[in-house]
Design a protein around this motif. Sequence first.
Motif, PDB file in Angstrom:
ATOM      1  N   GLY A   1       0.800  -1.228   0.000  1.00  0.00           N
ATOM      2  CA  GLY A   1       0.000   0.000   0.000  1.00  0.00           C
ATOM      3  C   GLY A   1       0.829   1.272   0.000  1.00  0.00           C
ATOM      4  N   ALA A   2       2.110   1.165  -0.312  1.00  0.00           N
ATOM      5  CA  ALA A   2       3.000   2.338  -0.256  1.00  0.00           C
ATOM      6  C   ALA A   2       2.612   3.382  -1.306  1.00  0.00           C
ATOM      7  CB  ALA A   2       4.448   1.910  -0.450  1.00  0.00           C
ATOM      8  N   ASP A   3       2.695   4.648  -0.898  1.00  0.00           N
ATOM      9  CA  ASP A   3       2.420   5.781  -1.797  1.00  0.00           C
ATOM     10  C   ASP A   3       3.678   6.264  -2.503  1.00  0.00           C
ATOM     11  OD1 ASP A   3      -0.454   6.537  -0.869  1.00  0.00           O
ATOM     12  OD2 ASP A   3       0.683   6.427   0.994  1.00  0.00           O
ATOM     13  N   LEU A   4       4.813   6.072  -1.849  1.00  0.00           N
ATOM     14  CA  LEU A   4       6.078   6.632  -2.327  1.00  0.00           C
ATOM     15  C   LEU A   4       7.161   5.600  -2.045  1.00  0.00           C
ATOM     16  CD1 LEU A   4       7.041   9.343  -3.535  1.00  0.00           C
ATOM     17  CD2 LEU A   4       7.249  10.221  -1.202  1.00  0.00           C
ATOM     18  N   ILE A   5       7.887   5.208  -3.107  1.00  0.00           N
ATOM     19  CA  ILE A   5       8.828   4.093  -2.978  1.00  0.00           C
ATOM     20  C   ILE A   5      10.175   4.481  -3.554  1.00  0.00           C
ATOM     21  CG2 ILE A   5       9.271   1.683  -3.608  1.00  0.00           C
ATOM     22  CD1 ILE A   5       5.802   2.782  -4.120  1.00  0.00           C
ATOM     23  N   GLY A   6      11.237   4.167  -2.813  1.00  0.00           N
ATOM     24  CA  GLY A   6      12.593   4.285  -3.325  1.00  0.00           C
ATOM     25  C   GLY A   6      13.133   2.901  -3.620  1.00  0.00           C
ATOM     26  N   LEU A   7      13.538   2.660  -4.866  1.00  0.00           N
ATOM     27  CA  LEU A   7      14.067   1.361  -5.282  1.00  0.00           C
ATOM     28  C   LEU A   7      15.550   1.481  -5.600  1.00  0.00           C
ATOM     29  CD1 LEU A   7      11.260   0.245  -7.802  1.00  0.00           C
ATOM     30  CD2 LEU A   7      11.446  -0.338  -5.363  1.00  0.00           C
ATOM     31  N   GLN A   8      16.294   0.453  -5.246  1.00  0.00           N
ATOM     32  CA  GLN A   8      17.717   0.385  -5.588  1.00  0.00           C
ATOM     33  C   GLN A   8      17.979  -0.877  -6.415  1.00  0.00           C
ATOM     34  OE1 GLN A   8      17.094   0.187  -1.854  1.00  0.00           O
ATOM     35  NE2 GLN A   8      16.376   2.282  -2.176  1.00  0.00           N
ATOM     36  N   GLU A   9      19.115  -0.871  -7.121  1.00  0.00           N
ATOM     37  CA  GLU A   9      19.518  -1.969  -8.007  1.00  0.00           C
ATOM     38  C   GLU A   9      18.437  -2.252  -9.067  1.00  0.00           C
ATOM     39  OE1 GLU A   9      21.415  -5.442  -6.452  1.00  0.00           O
ATOM     40  OE2 GLU A   9      22.379  -4.335  -4.815  1.00  0.00           O
ATOM     41  N   VAL A  10      18.167  -1.216  -9.837  1.00  0.00           N
ATOM     42  CA  VAL A  10      17.129  -1.273 -10.867  1.00  0.00           C
ATOM     43  C   VAL A  10      17.787  -1.212 -12.247  1.00  0.00           C
ATOM     44  CG1 VAL A  10      14.980  -0.255 -11.688  1.00  0.00           C
ATOM     45  CG2 VAL A  10      15.617  -0.023  -9.271  1.00  0.00           C
ATOM     46  N   ASP A  11      17.474  -2.185 -13.088  1.00  0.00           N
ATOM     47  CA  ASP A  11      18.037  -2.250 -14.442  1.00  0.00           C
ATOM     48  C   ASP A  11      17.133  -1.550 -15.454  1.00  0.00           C
ATOM     49  OD1 ASP A  11      20.044  -3.804 -13.412  1.00  0.00           O
ATOM     50  OD2 ASP A  11      19.515  -5.643 -14.493  1.00  0.00           O
ATOM     51  N   ARG A  12      17.758  -0.914 -16.433  1.00  0.00           N
ATOM     52  CA  ARG A  12      17.017  -0.401 -17.596  1.00  0.00           C
ATOM     53  C   ARG A  12      17.788  -0.806 -18.840  1.00  0.00           C
ATOM     54  NH1 ARG A  12      14.634   5.685 -18.109  1.00  0.00           N
ATOM     55  NH2 ARG A  12      16.816   6.317 -18.147  1.00  0.00           N
ATOM     56  N   HIS A  13      17.276  -1.821 -19.535  1.00  0.00           N
ATOM     57  CA  HIS A  13      17.941  -2.371 -20.729  1.00  0.00           C
ATOM     58  C   HIS A  13      19.374  -2.786 -20.397  1.00  0.00           C
ATOM     59  CE1 HIS A  13      14.526  -0.616 -22.804  1.00  0.00           C
ATOM     60  NE2 HIS A  13      14.897   0.597 -22.480  1.00  0.00           N
ATOM     61  N   TRP A  14      19.617  -3.257 -19.181  1.00  0.00           N
ATOM     62  CA  TRP A  14      20.988  -3.451 -18.723  1.00  0.00           C
ATOM     63  C   TRP A  14      21.666  -4.646 -19.364  1.00  0.00           C
ATOM     64  CZ3 TRP A  14      24.911  -1.002 -16.862  1.00  0.00           C
ATOM     65  CH2 TRP A  14      25.968  -1.694 -16.252  1.00  0.00           C
ATOM     66  N   SER A  15      21.040  -5.824 -19.261  1.00  0.00           N
ATOM     67  CA  SER A  15      21.702  -7.026 -19.776  1.00  0.00           C
ATOM     68  C   SER A  15      20.734  -8.200 -19.793  1.00  0.00           C
ATOM     69  CB  SER A  15      22.913  -7.386 -18.898  1.00  0.00           C
ATOM     70  OG  SER A  15      22.474  -7.890 -17.641  1.00  0.00           O
TER      71      SER A  15
ATOM     72  N   SER B   1      18.421  -9.390 -16.698  1.00  0.00           N
ATOM     73  CA  SER B   1      17.059  -8.896 -16.480  1.00  0.00           C
ATOM     74  C   SER B   1      16.276  -8.839 -17.791  1.00  0.00           C
ATOM     75  CB  SER B   1      17.091  -7.525 -15.802  1.00  0.00           C
ATOM     76  OG  SER B   1      17.987  -6.647 -16.461  1.00  0.00           O
ATOM     77  N   ASN B   2      16.700  -9.660 -18.749  1.00  0.00           N
ATOM     78  CA  ASN B   2      16.018  -9.771 -20.053  1.00  0.00           C
ATOM     79  C   ASN B   2      15.915  -8.433 -20.785  1.00  0.00           C
ATOM     80  OD1 ASN B   2      15.612 -12.548 -19.804  1.00  0.00           O
ATOM     81  ND2 ASN B   2      13.675 -12.266 -18.705  1.00  0.00           N
ATOM     82  N   TRP B   3      16.885  -7.539 -20.539  1.00  0.00           N
ATOM     83  CA  TRP B   3      16.961  -6.252 -21.225  1.00  0.00           C
ATOM     84  C   TRP B   3      15.731  -5.366 -20.980  1.00  0.00           C
ATOM     85  CZ3 TRP B   3      21.727  -5.653 -23.060  1.00  0.00           C
ATOM     86  CH2 TRP B   3      22.449  -6.802 -23.393  1.00  0.00           C
ATOM     87  N   VAL B   4      14.979  -5.656 -19.940  1.00  0.00           N
ATOM     88  CA  VAL B   4      13.723  -4.938 -19.673  1.00  0.00           C
ATOM     89  C   VAL B   4      14.000  -3.546 -19.098  1.00  0.00           C
ATOM     90  CG1 VAL B   4      11.660  -4.933 -18.173  1.00  0.00           C
ATOM     91  CG2 VAL B   4      12.352  -7.024 -19.368  1.00  0.00           C
ATOM     92  N   ASN B   5      13.152  -2.593 -19.456  1.00  0.00           N
ATOM     93  CA  ASN B   5      13.144  -1.272 -18.826  1.00  0.00           C
ATOM     94  C   ASN B   5      12.357  -1.423 -17.526  1.00  0.00           C
ATOM     95  OD1 ASN B   5      12.696   1.366 -17.989  1.00  0.00           O
ATOM     96  ND2 ASN B   5      12.293   2.139 -20.045  1.00  0.00           N
TER      97      ASN B   5
END
Length: 277
Positions: free
Chosen positions: A69-83, A86-90
């Motif tokens: 139920g979080a309204d505001l989230i800080g995420l770490q270790e997030v890939d964007r088209h990395w490799s 993570s299946n190259w996913v954004n």
Amino acid sequence: MRKLPTKLLVTVLGLLMVLPAASAAASGSEQQERPARPLKVMSYNIHHGAGTDGVLDLERIARVIENSGADLIGLQEVDRHWSERSNWVNQPAWLAARLKMHYAYAANLDLPPLNPGEPRRQYGTAVLSKTPIKHFENTLLPKYPTGEQRGLAVATTKIRGIDLRFANTHLTHNNNAERLEQAQKVAELLAGSKVPTFVVGDLNARPTAPEITTLTKIWRDTWAEVGAGPGYTSPTGNPAARIDYLLHSSKIEPVSAEVLTTIASDHLPVVATYLLR
């Protein structure tokens, strides 16, 4: 012109004097009686969506966030088209679409594509918000020659009618001196603002470490105020260290905090409820 009787004139003047005072009192009373507005905040190192069972499952990460139920989230270790890992996913865009939230992404590692025309390969942190993100900026933190680049991502948003500053970071894991310099830079970058502020993230140090006390001298440690138990977040299988934090400024009132149990990542998420006034 007909004159008002003296008694009536005195009464009218008395009413005119009382009305502003009554109005001000009502306004003050309204302010005091205005209900506090709840806000739920999370910090979660998602390990690019890979769980301790070795399964890459971004949907599982999304369900953890959704169920919190979080309204505001800080995420770490997030890939964007990395490799391929993570299946190259954004990943930030995927999570934002899945959760119907706004997002901003901070690429601390930014590499060219393997093939011309493909997206850049990026790795970093992200902010998810139920309300629009008005401004977002990422500042690279001090890095030693053998270290990995880290950053401080700062989002400004308005939630429940109140402007908030939300700072998300992931400090280095293997060099105490480097991590201390990074924490000092975080404190420097965020100094001086009167806007209610959260500082969240995987800080890779225990509460008594100098790099953490550098921050808790300025911002309050939510878990220390309202958490129950040790609040360990790492490693997932047998948690033995509290290294993931939710810090807040004095204008924010914490109500409760908990560490969620899940195998979706190698860290456990920490989530807390606050009151905004």
